[in-house]
Write a protein that holds these residues in place. Structure first.
Motif, PDB file in Angstrom:
ATOM      1  N   HIS A   8      -3.872  -7.656 -66.950  1.00 29.55           N
ATOM      2  CA  HIS A   8      -3.464  -7.413 -68.331  1.00 29.55           C
ATOM      3  C   HIS A   8      -4.466  -8.018 -69.315  1.00 29.55           C
ATOM      4  O   HIS A   8      -4.980  -9.122 -69.107  1.00 29.55           O
ATOM      5  CB  HIS A   8      -2.087  -8.022 -68.591  1.00 29.55           C
ATOM      6  N   GLY A   9      -4.723  -7.263 -70.375  1.00 30.25           N
ATOM      7  CA  GLY A   9      -5.580  -7.739 -71.446  1.00 30.25           C
ATOM      8  C   GLY A   9      -5.057  -7.240 -72.781  1.00 30.25           C
ATOM      9  O   GLY A   9      -4.118  -6.443 -72.849  1.00 30.25           O
ATOM     10  N   LEU A  10      -5.675  -7.707 -73.871  1.00 29.28           N
ATOM     11  CA  LEU A  10      -5.226  -7.390 -75.227  1.00 29.28           C
ATOM     12  C   LEU A  10      -6.400  -6.925 -76.078  1.00 29.28           C
ATOM     13  O   LEU A  10      -7.491  -7.508 -76.017  1.00 29.28           O
ATOM     14  CB  LEU A  10      -4.601  -8.629 -75.873  1.00 29.28           C
ATOM     15  N   LEU A  11      -6.162  -5.892 -76.871  1.00 30.50           N
ATOM     16  CA  LEU A  11      -7.154  -5.404 -77.817  1.00 30.50           C
ATOM     17  C   LEU A  11      -6.444  -5.116 -79.129  1.00 30.50           C
ATOM     18  O   LEU A  11      -5.531  -4.284 -79.178  1.00 30.50           O
ATOM     19  CB  LEU A  11      -7.828  -4.127 -77.286  1.00 30.50           C
ATOM     20  N   SER A  12      -6.873  -5.787 -80.199  1.00 32.80           N
ATOM     21  CA  SER A  12      -6.158  -5.718 -81.470  1.00 32.80           C
ATOM     22  C   SER A  12      -7.119  -5.569 -82.640  1.00 32.80           C
ATOM     23  O   SER A  12      -8.185  -6.185 -82.656  1.00 32.80           O
ATOM     24  CB  SER A  12      -5.317  -6.998 -81.657  1.00 32.80           C
ATOM     25  N   ASN A  13      -6.731  -4.757 -83.603  1.00 32.09           N
ATOM     26  CA  ASN A  13      -7.457  -4.683 -84.872  1.00 32.09           C
ATOM     27  C   ASN A  13      -7.014  -5.847 -85.748  1.00 32.09           C
ATOM     28  O   ASN A  13      -6.249  -5.678 -86.704  1.00 32.09           O
ATOM     29  CB  ASN A  13      -7.171  -3.355 -85.575  1.00 32.09           C
ATOM     30  N   SER A  14      -7.514  -7.024 -85.429  1.00 30.27           N
ATOM     31  CA  SER A  14      -7.079  -8.224 -86.145  1.00 30.27           C
ATOM     32  C   SER A  14      -8.103  -9.326 -85.934  1.00 30.27           C
ATOM     33  O   SER A  14      -9.254  -9.072 -85.549  1.00 30.27           O
ATOM     34  CB  SER A  14      -5.686  -8.648 -85.640  1.00 30.27           C
TER      35      SER A  14
END
Length: 266
Positions: free
Chosen positions: A153-159
């Motif tokens: 699992h990983g995370l990709l955010s416009n932030s």
């Protein structure tokens, strides 16, 4: 549990070994940003004496959302930093409300804009109301449990990474994800393919072995598909049919079954 919509449905080839990792959006996917923002904004506006300056509370919320979208878009293009877009939102909201800076008596003239320090303090008071809310969607922990250890699992955010680190730690889920990538550090924001490919590179996996789950059909699902990943739209409202070619689930309970249908590679 309803069947997923769109390509990669129950008749597709593939199995559990096809997808190696799931990349996740954060706001309004794992974290109920919209719901917590609404509750916190109402409390904050009331405490600051701002609600009476709008025809209705809904009117105040709607203008707050519009200002957020406008100035956050400026942040995503690099025109503003993450902190600057917060300041601009606070300044614009108080000016439109005709409110003097906190602690300053109103006079007959128009109110002046907040200084940087005043805007930061105003937004911090708003943030204190946000921290009262938990905000984790109830299907998140069961879904992560169902998908572990079978998937990475990983995370990709416009932030902003520092901001999202704090959010994830307050929710108690940061340690469930190997990587966190955000647009402010990458120099690319979704829907740019570079953002998705950087996240795949951080995981050490080809895009065809990665699924991306997000709450927007265009910026998340379709853009991930275009970058070579398997994009999945998490449509919690389920108010309209999915756009052509977009995989859709209406809750995370449907995600494990959908992932098993997706083949590695595109």
């Amino acid at each position: 549990m309803s069947a997923p919509d769109g390509p990669g449905g129950p008749d597709s080839a593939g199995g559990a070994a096809g997808i190696a990792a799931v990349l996740w959006d954060i706001d309004d996917t794992l974290f109920d940003y919209s719901g917590t923002d609404r509750a916190a904004a109402l409390r904050h506006f009331e405490a600051e004496g701002l609600l009476r300056r709008f025809p209705t509370p809904e009117g105040a919320l709607e203008r707050w959302r519009e200002l957020m979208e406008f100035h956050y878009a400026r942040y995503l293009t690099g025109e503003l930093t993450f902190t600057e877009q917060r300041r601009e939102r606070a300044r614009a909201f108080l000016l439109e409300a005709g409110a003097a800076p906190p602690g300053e008596a109103a006079d007959d003239g128009p109110p002046r804009p907040l200084t940087d320090a005043e805007a930061d303090a105003w937004f911090e008071r708003y943030g204190a109301h946000r921290r009262v809310e938990s905000g984790l969607f109830p299907d998140v922990l069961p879904a992560l449990a169902a998908l572990s250890p079978g998937y990475r699992h990983g995370l990709l955010s416009n932030s902003d990474a520092e901001h999202q680190e704090g959010t994830l730690r307050s929710l108690g889920i940061r340690d469930r994800f190997e990587v966190l990538l955000c647009s402010s550090q990458l120099g690319h924001a979704k829907p740019a393919p570079e953002a998705f490919l950087a996240a795949c590179e951080a995981l050490g996996l080809p895009p065809g072995s990665v699924a991306y789950v997000g709450d927007r059909p265009d910026v998340d699902a379709a853009a991930a598909d275009a970058a070579g990943l398997h994009g999945i739209w998490l449509d919690r409202a389920a108010a309209l049919p999915p756009p052509p070619g977009v995989r859709r689930i209406t809750g995370l309970t449907a995600l494990p079954d959908l992932l098993r249908t997706l083949p590695a590679g595109r």
